[in-house]
Design a protein around this motif. Structure first.
Motif, PDB file in Angstrom:
ATOM      1  N   TYR A 219       0.858  -1.194   0.000  1.00  0.00           N
ATOM      2  CA  TYR A 219       0.000   0.000   0.000  1.00  0.00           C
ATOM      3  C   TYR A 219       0.888   1.235   0.000  1.00  0.00           C
ATOM      4  CZ  TYR A 219      -2.761   3.786   2.098  1.00  0.00           C
ATOM      5  OH  TYR A 219      -3.348   4.990   2.368  1.00  0.00           O
ATOM      6  N   LYS A 220       0.522   2.243  -0.811  1.00  0.00           N
ATOM      7  CA  LYS A 220       1.263   3.501  -0.839  1.00  0.00           C
ATOM      8  C   LYS A 220       0.284   4.647  -1.072  1.00  0.00           C
ATOM      9  CE  LYS A 220       5.360   5.774  -2.735  1.00  0.00           C
ATOM     10  NZ  LYS A 220       6.551   5.624  -3.608  1.00  0.00           N
ATOM     11  N   ASN A 221       0.417   5.684  -0.259  1.00  0.00           N
ATOM     12  CA  ASN A 221      -0.426   6.872  -0.376  1.00  0.00           C
ATOM     13  C   ASN A 221       0.469   8.102  -0.348  1.00  0.00           C
ATOM     14  OD1 ASN A 221      -1.906   9.119   1.563  1.00  0.00           O
ATOM     15  ND2 ASN A 221      -3.236   8.326  -0.040  1.00  0.00           N
ATOM     16  N   VAL A 222       0.371   8.948  -1.374  1.00  0.00           N
ATOM     17  CA  VAL A 222       1.184  10.160  -1.474  1.00  0.00           C
ATOM     18  C   VAL A 222       0.257  11.367  -1.561  1.00  0.00           C
ATOM     19  CG1 VAL A 222       2.982  11.366  -2.757  1.00  0.00           C
ATOM     20  CG2 VAL A 222       2.979   8.872  -2.673  1.00  0.00           C
ATOM     21  N   VAL A 223       0.375  12.274  -0.597  1.00  0.00           N
ATOM     22  CA  VAL A 223      -0.407  13.509  -0.578  1.00  0.00           C
ATOM     23  C   VAL A 223       0.550  14.676  -0.813  1.00  0.00           C
ATOM     24  CG1 VAL A 223      -1.972  14.971   0.748  1.00  0.00           C
ATOM     25  CG2 VAL A 223      -2.027  12.490   1.049  1.00  0.00           C
ATOM     26  N   PRO A 224       0.405  15.446  -1.922  1.00  0.00           N
ATOM     27  CA  PRO A 224       1.393  16.492  -2.234  1.00  0.00           C
ATOM     28  C   PRO A 224       1.384  17.661  -1.256  1.00  0.00           C
ATOM     29  CG  PRO A 224      -0.431  16.552  -3.782  1.00  0.00           C
ATOM     30  CD  PRO A 224      -0.603  15.295  -2.986  1.00  0.00           C
ATOM     31  N   ASN A 225       0.270  17.926  -0.580  1.00  0.00           N
ATOM     32  CA  ASN A 225       0.191  19.058   0.351  1.00  0.00           C
ATOM     33  C   ASN A 225       0.645  20.363  -0.317  1.00  0.00           C
ATOM     34  OD1 ASN A 225      -0.783  17.551   2.542  1.00  0.00           O
ATOM     35  ND2 ASN A 225       1.282  16.943   3.136  1.00  0.00           N
ATOM     36  N   ASN A 226       0.081  20.638  -1.481  1.00  0.00           N
ATOM     37  CA  ASN A 226       0.448  21.840  -2.241  1.00  0.00           C
ATOM     38  C   ASN A 226      -0.621  22.936  -2.159  1.00  0.00           C
ATOM     39  OD1 ASN A 226      -1.473  20.460  -3.659  1.00  0.00           O
ATOM     40  ND2 ASN A 226      -0.322  20.306  -5.576  1.00  0.00           N
ATOM     41  N   GLY A 227      -1.518  22.819  -1.213  1.00  0.00           N
ATOM     42  CA  GLY A 227      -2.534  23.853  -1.062  1.00  0.00           C
ATOM     43  C   GLY A 227      -3.484  23.951  -2.234  1.00  0.00           C
ATOM     44  N   ASP A 228      -3.676  22.841  -2.964  1.00  0.00           N
ATOM     45  CA  ASP A 228      -4.560  22.788  -4.134  1.00  0.00           C
ATOM     46  C   ASP A 228      -4.120  23.711  -5.267  1.00  0.00           C
ATOM     47  OD1 ASP A 228      -6.231  20.850  -3.113  1.00  0.00           O
ATOM     48  OD2 ASP A 228      -7.483  22.306  -2.054  1.00  0.00           O
ATOM     49  N   ILE A 229      -2.868  24.138  -5.255  1.00  0.00           N
ATOM     50  CA  ILE A 229      -2.308  24.902  -6.381  1.00  0.00           C
ATOM     51  C   ILE A 229      -1.647  23.909  -7.336  1.00  0.00           C
ATOM     52  CG2 ILE A 229      -0.668  26.687  -7.072  1.00  0.00           C
ATOM     53  CD1 ILE A 229      -1.002  27.925  -4.322  1.00  0.00           C
ATOM     54  N   ARG A 230      -2.090  23.896  -8.587  1.00  0.00           N
ATOM     55  CA  ARG A 230      -1.620  22.898  -9.553  1.00  0.00           C
ATOM     56  C   ARG A 230      -0.362  23.403 -10.242  1.00  0.00           C
ATOM     57  NH1 ARG A 230      -4.321  19.852  -6.465  1.00  0.00           N
ATOM     58  NH2 ARG A 230      -6.577  20.141  -6.514  1.00  0.00           N
ATOM     59  N   TYR A 231       0.776  23.087  -9.680  1.00  0.00           N
ATOM     60  CA  TYR A 231       2.038  23.612 -10.200  1.00  0.00           C
ATOM     61  C   TYR A 231       2.471  22.935 -11.498  1.00  0.00           C
ATOM     62  CZ  TYR A 231       2.721  26.076  -5.781  1.00  0.00           C
ATOM     63  OH  TYR A 231       2.579  26.912  -4.710  1.00  0.00           O
ATOM     64  N   THR A 232       2.197  21.644 -11.667  1.00  0.00           N
ATOM     65  CA  THR A 232       2.684  20.933 -12.853  1.00  0.00           C
ATOM     66  C   THR A 232       1.594  20.681 -13.882  1.00  0.00           C
ATOM     67  OG1 THR A 232       2.242  18.709 -11.985  1.00  0.00           O
ATOM     68  CG2 THR A 232       4.324  19.748 -11.356  1.00  0.00           C
ATOM     69  N   GLY A 233       0.324  20.762 -13.473  1.00  0.00           N
ATOM     70  CA  GLY A 233      -0.758  20.470 -14.397  1.00  0.00           C
ATOM     71  C   GLY A 233      -0.904  19.003 -14.703  1.00  0.00           C
ATOM     72  N   SER A 234      -0.319  18.131 -13.890  1.00  0.00           N
ATOM     73  CA  SER A 234      -0.405  16.687 -14.097  1.00  0.00           C
ATOM     74  C   SER A 234      -0.916  16.031 -12.823  1.00  0.00           C
ATOM     75  CB  SER A 234       0.975  16.119 -14.459  1.00  0.00           C
ATOM     76  OG  SER A 234       1.822  16.132 -13.318  1.00  0.00           O
ATOM     77  N   SER A 235      -0.963  14.685 -12.857  1.00  0.00           N
ATOM     78  CA  SER A 235      -1.454  13.942 -11.700  1.00  0.00           C
ATOM     79  C   SER A 235      -0.567  14.099 -10.480  1.00  0.00           C
ATOM     80  CB  SER A 235      -1.564  12.454 -12.057  1.00  0.00           C
ATOM     81  OG  SER A 235      -2.498  12.262 -13.084  1.00  0.00           O
ATOM     82  N   ILE A 236       0.664  14.571 -10.681  1.00  0.00           N
ATOM     83  CA  ILE A 236       1.575  14.763  -9.560  1.00  0.00           C
ATOM     84  C   ILE A 236       1.020  15.792  -8.579  1.00  0.00           C
ATOM     85  CG2 ILE A 236       3.920  15.496  -8.937  1.00  0.00           C
ATOM     86  CD1 ILE A 236       4.826  14.450 -11.654  1.00  0.00           C
ATOM     87  N   ASP A 237       0.169  16.682  -9.071  1.00  0.00           N
ATOM     88  CA  ASP A 237      -0.424  17.704  -8.210  1.00  0.00           C
ATOM     89  C   ASP A 237      -1.467  17.133  -7.253  1.00  0.00           C
ATOM     90  OD1 ASP A 237       0.982  19.871  -9.291  1.00  0.00           O
ATOM     91  OD2 ASP A 237      -0.416  20.011 -10.970  1.00  0.00           O
ATOM     92  N   TYR A 238      -1.898  15.893  -7.486  1.00  0.00           N
ATOM     93  CA  TYR A 238      -3.022  15.339  -6.728  1.00  0.00           C
ATOM     94  C   TYR A 238      -2.574  14.168  -5.848  1.00  0.00           C
ATOM     95  CZ  TYR A 238      -5.845  17.941 -10.105  1.00  0.00           C
ATOM     96  OH  TYR A 238      -6.409  18.933 -10.885  1.00  0.00           O
ATOM     97  N   GLU A 239      -3.380  13.900  -4.861  1.00  0.00           N
ATOM     98  CA  GLU A 239      -3.140  12.735  -4.000  1.00  0.00           C
ATOM     99  C   GLU A 239      -3.252  11.448  -4.816  1.00  0.00           C
ATOM    100  OE1 GLU A 239      -5.166  10.484  -0.111  1.00  0.00           O
ATOM    101  OE2 GLU A 239      -5.825  12.510  -0.709  1.00  0.00           O
ATOM    102  N   GLN A 240      -2.341  10.523  -4.563  1.00  0.00           N
ATOM    103  CA  GLN A 240      -2.314   9.248  -5.265  1.00  0.00           C
ATOM    104  C   GLN A 240      -2.310   8.113  -4.236  1.00  0.00           C
ATOM    105  OE1 GLN A 240      -1.894   8.576  -8.818  1.00  0.00           O
ATOM    106  NE2 GLN A 240      -2.444  10.726  -9.111  1.00  0.00           N
TER     107      GLN A 240
END
Length: 343
Positions: A219-240
């Motif tokens: 199991y792996k969960n990654v939360v970017p904690n970027n304040g909902d600002i989409r810096y890259t415009g890709s899925s990297i901006d979102y929790e996975q």
């Protein structure tokens, strides 16, 4: 003429099968108390084991070894007993009247440590400090070359022919994004939770080599904690979040008389479910590979220090998540925990 019973032909006389395992208990001949840390060795072989805190031992016999066991312990006269059928042997040792140990070091160690069994894949607790170098890519966007560290905790328990393992770790670290000003970086502070579990049968190939084939879950969960600002415009901006199911093969080697311990495993997880928050495309949702190797040195009985390497790779059509991990691990086997849990 007296009747004489006929002697059956030799090929009709079934020889008693030689025992493959010797079990028993070692006690003090005077007090009746169990003796922990007593050395039990098969004559003519390097096969040996130590008694646990209850004085019990379980020894896998060498078919080319002798038919006797020698039992010895600090402060007692050693004895030699016949293996016989090999089950539930009762051995009593007589204390030495005026014994002066030549080396005081063993007396300084906790008695629980001397009772540790020498199984290559023994039960225990693992604590590790890990340095991770990761790279995440998806649709032309990437975060690569960043490193972080975390602490991992693991548990291993063997029950007869079964091996059960579980582990977990958490880390959080800042990441700069290329093209952003210094006042905007770090843009990410990903919080990553990881956990895994494996269970499957044990295989004993020799007295020093063991293996396991297990069903594994990751199991792996990654939360970017970027304040909902989409810096890259890709899925990297979102929790996975990812779940993976597959198979893990493990081999471990530990000589009876040596302090070194080698272990390697390969996990292949073809069943992966990946989820991205807010309908973001999932990264690494097709296949997961987990390869590990570790060399360890036994500092004192029951405690070893190991240096390990792990390659973790989540692959998918929409992107991948790769990690190279170096770990410094401590593995402790409690003295009261036997080589194999008795039923």
């Amino acid at each position: 003429m007296p009747f004489i019973a006929p002697i059956p032909p030799a090929f009709l006389v079934a020889a008693a099968p030689a025992p493959t395992i010797a079990t028993g208990v070692v006690t003090d001949a005077q007090s009746g108390r169990p003796i922990s840390g007593a050395l039990v060795q098969q004559e003519g072989s390097v096969t040996s084991a130590f008694t646990n805190q209850s004085g019990q031992f379980r020894l896998l016999l060498d078919s080319s070894g002798g038919a006797n066991l020698t039992i010895s312990s600090v402060g007692y006269d050693g004895v030699t007993v016949a293996i016989g059928r090999g089950q539930n042997l009762r051995v009593k040792l007589n204390p030495v009247g005026a014994f002066m140990p030549s080396m005081p070091l063993p007396a300084l160690l906790p008695s629980s440590q001397t009772a540790v069994q020498s199984a290559p894949l023994n039960s225990g607790i693992r604590f590790g400090y890990r340095v991770r170098q990761s790279s995440i890519t998806q649709a032309g966007a990437s975060i690569s070359g960043f490193a972080n560290n975390d602490f991992g905790l693991g548990l291993r328990f063997r029950w007869r022919p079964w091996l059960l393992e579980a582990e977990g770790a958490h880390n959080q670290f800042p990441v700069d994004v290329s093209g952003l000003g210094t006042d905007q970086n770090p843009a990410f502070s990903p919080s990553t939770w990881q956990a895994g579990a494996r269970v499957g049968p044990l295989f004993t190939f020799s007295n020093t080599l063991e293996g396991a084939l297990q069903l594994g879950y990751q199991y792996k969960n990654v939360v970017p904690n970027n304040g909902d600002i989409r810096y890259t415009g890709s899925s990297i901006d979102y929790e996975q979040t990812r779940h993976a199911l597959g198979a893990v093969g493990t081999l471990a080697w530990k000589p009876h008389q040596g302090p070194w311990h080698l272990e390697a495993s390969l996990g292949l997880y073809p069943l992966v479910y990946a989820w991205g928050k807010d309908n973001a495309p999932a990264i690494g949702g097709n296949f997961m590979t987990d390869a590990r190797a570790e060399v360890a040195y036994e500092l004192v009985p029951g405690l070893r220090l190991g240096l390990g390497y792990q390659l973790e790779n989540w692959r998918g059509t929409l992107g991948s998540d790769d990690s190279n991990i170096l770990a410094l691990n401590l593995f402790y086997t409690p003295g009261g925990l036997p080589k194999e849990a008795e039923q």
